[in-house]
Write a protein that holds these residues in place. Sequence first.
Motif, PDB file in Angstrom:
ATOM      1  N   ASP A  86       3.604  -0.025   3.014  1.00 30.20           N
ATOM      2  CA  ASP A  86       2.705  -1.887   3.363  1.00 30.20           C
ATOM      3  C   ASP A  86       2.281  -1.859   2.314  1.00 30.20           C
ATOM      4  O   ASP A  86       1.031  -2.555   0.547  1.00 30.20           O
ATOM      5  CB  ASP A  86       3.297  -2.619   4.411  1.00 30.20           C
ATOM      6  N   SER A  87       0.621  -0.931   2.337  1.00 25.46           N
ATOM      7  CA  SER A  87      -0.201  -0.809   2.069  1.00 25.46           C
ATOM      8  C   SER A  87      -0.462  -0.142   0.643  1.00 25.46           C
ATOM      9  O   SER A  87      -0.862  -0.126  -1.103  1.00 25.46           O
ATOM     10  CB  SER A  87      -1.543  -0.371   2.480  1.00 25.46           C
ATOM     11  N   ARG A  89       2.148   0.746  -1.285  1.00 27.32           N
ATOM     12  CA  ARG A  89       3.536  -0.104  -2.799  1.00 27.32           C
ATOM     13  C   ARG A  89       2.787  -1.113  -2.840  1.00 27.32           C
ATOM     14  O   ARG A  89       2.714  -1.130  -4.067  1.00 27.32           O
ATOM     15  CB  ARG A  89       4.326  -0.350  -1.928  1.00 27.32           C
ATOM     16  N   THR A  90       1.088  -1.704  -2.658  1.00 26.37           N
ATOM     17  CA  THR A  90       0.278  -2.543  -3.408  1.00 26.37           C
ATOM     18  C   THR A  90      -0.739  -1.536  -4.344  1.00 26.37           C
ATOM     19  O   THR A  90      -1.340  -2.462  -4.832  1.00 26.37           O
ATOM     20  CB  THR A  90      -0.562  -3.356  -2.419  1.00 26.37           C
ATOM     21  N   ASP A  91      -0.290  -0.379  -4.163  1.00 30.12           N
ATOM     22  CA  ASP A  91      -1.847   0.205  -5.715  1.00 30.12           C
ATOM     23  C   ASP A  91      -1.050   0.958  -6.530  1.00 30.12           C
ATOM     24  O   ASP A  91      -0.111   1.441  -6.148  1.00 30.12           O
ATOM     25  CB  ASP A  91      -2.184   1.397  -4.264  1.00 30.12           C
ATOM     26  N   PRO A  92      -1.467   0.524  -7.344  1.00 30.56           N
ATOM     27  CA  PRO A  92      -0.696   0.890  -8.995  1.00 30.56           C
ATOM     28  C   PRO A  92      -0.762   1.988  -8.969  1.00 30.56           C
ATOM     29  O   PRO A  92      -0.063   3.013  -9.275  1.00 30.56           O
ATOM     30  CB  PRO A  92      -1.411   0.194 -10.106  1.00 30.56           C
ATOM     31  N   ILE A  95       1.443   3.561  -6.746  1.00 32.55           N
ATOM     32  CA  ILE A  95       3.479   3.529  -7.106  1.00 32.55           C
ATOM     33  C   ILE A  95       3.626   4.214  -8.008  1.00 32.55           C
ATOM     34  O   ILE A  95       4.398   5.630  -9.433  1.00 32.55           O
ATOM     35  CB  ILE A  95       3.309   2.517  -7.412  1.00 32.55           C
ATOM     36  N   TRP A 116      10.117   2.400   1.551  1.00 38.09           N
ATOM     37  CA  TRP A 116       9.362   0.591   0.734  1.00 38.09           C
ATOM     38  C   TRP A 116       8.803   0.981  -0.708  1.00 38.09           C
ATOM     39  O   TRP A 116       9.401   0.223  -1.026  1.00 38.09           O
ATOM     40  CB  TRP A 116       8.666   0.375   1.545  1.00 38.09           C
ATOM     41  N   THR A 117       8.104   1.997  -0.686  1.00 31.35           N
ATOM     42  CA  THR A 117       7.555   2.819  -2.191  1.00 31.35           C
ATOM     43  C   THR A 117       8.149   3.285  -3.105  1.00 31.35           C
ATOM     44  O   THR A 117       7.848   2.753  -4.376  1.00 31.35           O
ATOM     45  CB  THR A 117       6.725   3.821  -1.622  1.00 31.35           C
ATOM     46  N   GLU A 120       9.501  -0.178  -4.873  1.00 30.20           N
ATOM     47  CA  GLU A 120       8.055  -0.524  -5.522  1.00 30.20           C
ATOM     48  C   GLU A 120       8.046   0.412  -6.998  1.00 30.20           C
ATOM     49  O   GLU A 120       7.569  -0.215  -8.248  1.00 30.20           O
ATOM     50  CB  GLU A 120       6.627  -0.693  -4.922  1.00 30.20           C
TER      51      GLU A 120
END
Length: 187
Positions: A86-87, A89-92, A95, A116-117, A120
């Motif tokens: 979850d963390s 997947r919010t870091d470009p 990704i 999840w990643t 993304e």
Amino acid sequence: MSDSLKGKRIAILATDGFEQVELTQPMEALRAAGADVELISPTLDSIQGMHHDQPGEKFSVDYAIDQVDSGRYDGLVLPGGVANPDSLRTDPRCIEFIRDFFEQHKPVAAICHGPWTLIEADVVRGRKVTSWPSLRTDLLNAGAEWLDQECVVDDGLITSRKPDDLPVFCGKLIEEFIGGHPVGQTA
């Protein structure tokens, strides 16, 4: 100890909140097969493992994401745990690192919440995958075909559901990393 992965460098991408056994068992299996395994994270700080909802051990990070290039690795492992992917997947940067493995047609293994990643990174469309059951709808909405199997291999992409599936997952990821089976083109 086998030398079947001798000369191969494998990245494990994780951050705080990873399911500890989903990192340690693949890492041990890869090292036993002769691979050089490096733990990558958004920062060089040590990262906190979890035993489901209880804190586990802290692990030293080998390299921060800004210090590495996917081109130096032969494969990628993405452990689960809820907070970890979850963390990530919010870091470009993370990704992009994941997406690069698919663009370079290198094998990628993800377990439990790890996919999840992949959602993304937009790399599951048209692929057969599995995951922890709560990700099923997310994966379907991202265009994947979700299967309730202990391990699914789709053209170099290895996915698994949960810690109980680790023996099969570890065996399949080593098979794929040995064969250098490429990850197919994304749609």
